[in-house]
Structures are given as structure tokens and as C-alpha cells.
Design a protein around this motif. Sequence first.
Motif, PDB file in Angstrom:
ATOM      1  N   LEU A 234      47.563   4.560  11.000  1.00 24.37           N
ATOM      2  CA  LEU A 234      46.587   3.477  11.051  1.00 24.37           C
ATOM      3  C   LEU A 234      46.784   2.657  12.322  1.00 24.37           C
ATOM      4  CD1 LEU A 234      46.680   2.102   7.384  1.00 24.37           C
ATOM      5  CD2 LEU A 234      45.000   3.658   8.389  1.00 24.37           C
ATOM      6  N   SER A 235      45.721   2.005  12.741  1.00 22.87           N
ATOM      7  CA  SER A 235      45.800   1.055  13.848  1.00 22.87           C
ATOM      8  C   SER A 235      45.109  -0.227  13.414  1.00 22.87           C
ATOM      9  CB  SER A 235      45.112   1.611  15.100  1.00 22.87           C
ATOM     10  OG  SER A 235      43.693   1.607  14.931  1.00 22.87           O
ATOM     11  N   TRP A 236      45.332  -1.290  14.197  1.00 20.13           N
ATOM     12  CA  TRP A 236      44.754  -2.584  13.838  1.00 20.13           C
ATOM     13  C   TRP A 236      43.224  -2.539  13.802  1.00 20.13           C
ATOM     14  CZ3 TRP A 236      42.439  -6.420  17.294  1.00 20.13           C
ATOM     15  CH2 TRP A 236      42.199  -7.646  16.652  1.00 20.13           C
ATOM     16  N   LEU A 237      42.609  -1.641  14.570  1.00 21.55           N
ATOM     17  CA  LEU A 237      41.151  -1.542  14.584  1.00 21.55           C
ATOM     18  C   LEU A 237      40.607  -0.600  13.511  1.00 21.55           C
ATOM     19  CD1 LEU A 237      40.288  -1.553  18.397  1.00 21.55           C
ATOM     20  CD2 LEU A 237      39.895  -3.371  16.712  1.00 21.55           C
ATOM     21  N   HIS A 238      41.473  -0.019  12.695  1.00 15.04           N
ATOM     22  CA  HIS A 238      41.002   0.806  11.578  1.00 15.04           C
ATOM     23  C   HIS A 238      40.197  -0.076  10.617  1.00 15.04           C
ATOM     24  CE1 HIS A 238      41.071   3.263   7.934  1.00 15.04           C
ATOM     25  NE2 HIS A 238      41.389   4.297   8.700  1.00 15.04           N
ATOM     26  N   PRO A 239      39.097   0.436  10.063  1.00 11.38           N
ATOM     27  CA  PRO A 239      38.273  -0.385   9.163  1.00 11.38           C
ATOM     28  C   PRO A 239      39.038  -1.025   8.014  1.00 11.38           C
ATOM     29  CG  PRO A 239      37.107   1.631   9.728  1.00 11.38           C
ATOM     30  CD  PRO A 239      38.493   1.759  10.304  1.00 11.38           C
TER      31      PRO A 239
ATOM     32  N   GLN B 178      31.626  -7.007  21.865  1.00  9.52           N
ATOM     33  CA  GLN B 178      30.498  -6.283  21.293  1.00  9.52           C
ATOM     34  C   GLN B 178      30.929  -4.963  20.665  1.00  9.52           C
ATOM     35  OE1 GLN B 178      27.266  -7.638  21.228  1.00  9.52           O
ATOM     36  NE2 GLN B 178      28.489  -9.408  21.920  1.00  9.52           N
ATOM     37  N   ASN B 179      30.496  -4.735  19.422  1.00  7.52           N
ATOM     38  CA  ASN B 179      30.720  -3.465  18.714  1.00  7.52           C
ATOM     39  C   ASN B 179      32.156  -2.958  18.864  1.00  7.52           C
ATOM     40  OD1 ASN B 179      27.899  -3.342  18.051  1.00  7.52           O
ATOM     41  ND2 ASN B 179      27.515  -2.593  20.123  1.00  7.52           N
ATOM     42  N   PRO B 180      33.146  -3.762  18.535  1.00  8.20           N
ATOM     43  CA  PRO B 180      34.530  -3.351  18.781  1.00  8.20           C
ATOM     44  C   PRO B 180      34.997  -2.177  17.936  1.00  8.20           C
ATOM     45  CG  PRO B 180      34.457  -5.388  17.515  1.00  8.20           C
ATOM     46  CD  PRO B 180      33.058  -5.125  17.962  1.00  8.20           C
ATOM     47  N   GLY B 181      34.305  -1.899  16.842  1.00  8.01           N
ATOM     48  CA  GLY B 181      34.708  -0.773  16.009  1.00  8.01           C
ATOM     49  C   GLY B 181      33.982   0.510  16.311  1.00  8.01           C
ATOM     50  N   ASP B 182      33.060   0.482  17.278  1.00  8.43           N
ATOM     51  CA  ASP B 182      32.188   1.637  17.513  1.00  8.43           C
ATOM     52  C   ASP B 182      32.157   2.095  18.966  1.00  8.43           C
ATOM     53  OD1 ASP B 182      31.297   1.582  14.790  1.00  8.43           O
ATOM     54  OD2 ASP B 182      29.985  -0.083  15.320  1.00  8.43           O
ATOM     55  N   ARG B 183      33.136   1.655  19.771  1.00  7.07           N
ATOM     56  CA  ARG B 183      33.167   2.052  21.180  1.00  7.07           C
ATOM     57  C   ARG B 183      34.527   2.623  21.527  1.00  7.07           C
ATOM     58  NH1 ARG B 183      32.689  -1.861  25.150  1.00  7.07           N
ATOM     59  NH2 ARG B 183      33.191  -3.631  23.793  1.00  7.07           N
ATOM     60  N   PRO B 184      34.641   3.294  22.658  1.00  7.55           N
ATOM     61  CA  PRO B 184      35.948   3.814  23.081  1.00  7.55           C
ATOM     62  C   PRO B 184      36.990   2.700  23.149  1.00  7.55           C
ATOM     63  CG  PRO B 184      34.215   4.789  24.400  1.00  7.55           C
ATOM     64  CD  PRO B 184      33.557   3.727  23.572  1.00  7.55           C
ATOM     65  N   LEU B 185      38.229   3.045  22.877  1.00  8.47           N
ATOM     66  CA  LEU B 185      39.290   2.060  22.728  1.00  8.47           C
ATOM     67  C   LEU B 185      39.582   1.284  24.014  1.00  8.47           C
ATOM     68  CD1 LEU B 185      41.819   4.038  20.500  1.00  8.47           C
ATOM     69  CD2 LEU B 185      40.153   2.312  19.794  1.00  8.47           C
TER      70      LEU B 185
END
Length: 245
Positions: A94-99, A113-120
Motif C-alpha cells: 500500500l501507499s499513502w495515495l492508495h484509495p 488536481q486529480n491526485p488519485g488519477d494521474r502519474p505519481l
Amino acid sequence: MTLYAIGDIHGHLDQLKQQHDRIAADQARHGAATVVHIGDLVDRGPDSRGVIDYLMAGQQSGADWVVLKGNHDRMFALYLTALDAHDDGLRRDLSWLHPRLGGAATLASYGVQNPGDRPLEPVFQDALAAVPQAHRDWLAALPTAHHSGDVIFAHAGIRPGIPLAEQVETDLVWIREPFLSDPRDHGALIVHGHTAIDAPTHYGNRLNLDSGAAYGGPLSAVVIDEDGVFHLTDKGRIRLSPQAD
């Protein structure tokens, strides 16, 4: 001795202000005292930035507020140090950006903007630009425990049998077992959050304040004084008597 405490906030600024209003009303009747925030200020909820701004402003204005570091606060601060940083308490897959963790909601509150849907990498660079250095410094400096009289506050709890001065940060912000099932007297009442339950509950040797604000539940506040432990509600104090785990 009188102490107030607020459970896991998780970005819910409106609920945090509501609990401070309840505390202010109680203090008007009983006198001012320290307010301890048990940690997990950020993630999952809609306004993590607002929560941090509010708490920082309160402390800077002289409010007698203690703000402790939770595991989510530590993950946020660690994320801002390096793209590949990983918290020792978090599963490797898991990572901190995991849902499941809610980090994307925190970055969105800073305008990323869209931090969960763009390249890291682009998200990380945008985060570095968006999160003020003052917020990073404040998060990094948060204490992991607060000891007052016969009460110890720590976000997740303590490692049983280990003196407070020898506790390690990862346990203080991440531990569940063997702490939750340990029936021993810890030498002080341990006030914690981290493990979500339906309502603040007094187990005799510990007091859990995480009533699930991260999952749609309420944020809770209590007062601890010479008469016992009380849940603060719109109707005033409700006694929390110790019960079996």
C-alpha cells in the motif's frame, strides 16, 4: 485536573469546529483547561488543509491546545519528503495515495488536481508546490504523546509493559495489538484513537475516542476530570463508565 480530548478528525473541519464549540460551552460552566487532539488530522475527509490551518491558527493565537501526530499525519509528512518514501507501519503493498488511505483527498484540499488519477511524479511535484513549508514543518514537529497526571494521550496507544519514555513512535501512532486486548493497568489511563468504533468507550485502562469520522461517523470529544470521564454532547456531559472490552 481537567483535560479535554478530541478524537480522529480526518479532514472534517466542520465537525472539529462543532466539538470546539461544545468544549467552549463546557468550559464556560467549569473553567478553561487543555484540549488534546488525538491525531489523524488529515486524509479521507474533505478539508484536511482547513483542519491544519485551524489548529495552527489556534495554537499561534495562544489557545491551550495540544495536537498529537497520528499515523495519517506521519504518512502525509513523509510523502512530502520523497516520492518513494514509505511508512514503516504501512503494509508494503500500500501507499499513502492508495484509495484505502485517503491521501488523495488531502492533496485535493490543497488544490492538487486529480491526485488519485494521474502519474505519481507529476502529482508529487504538484504537492510539493501546493503544501506550504509551514504546514510541513508543523506536521513534522507534532508530538506523539502527552502525559498529564494519571492520563497518557497517544494516537494509537502504547506498547504494553514499556515505559512512556521508551516507547517508539511507530507504536504510538500505529499499534493495535497487543495493546487493545491487554487488560493490565498501564499506570495511567491511556487515551487514544486510531481504531474506529461506534462511540467513545472507556475500557478501564484505556479510553478510545475514534468514533469513525473517517467513515461517515461523528467526531467525538470528552472531558476528563476528578469526577470521571464524560462524553460531550449537545445536551451536555454524559458519563462514560468503564466497561469490559
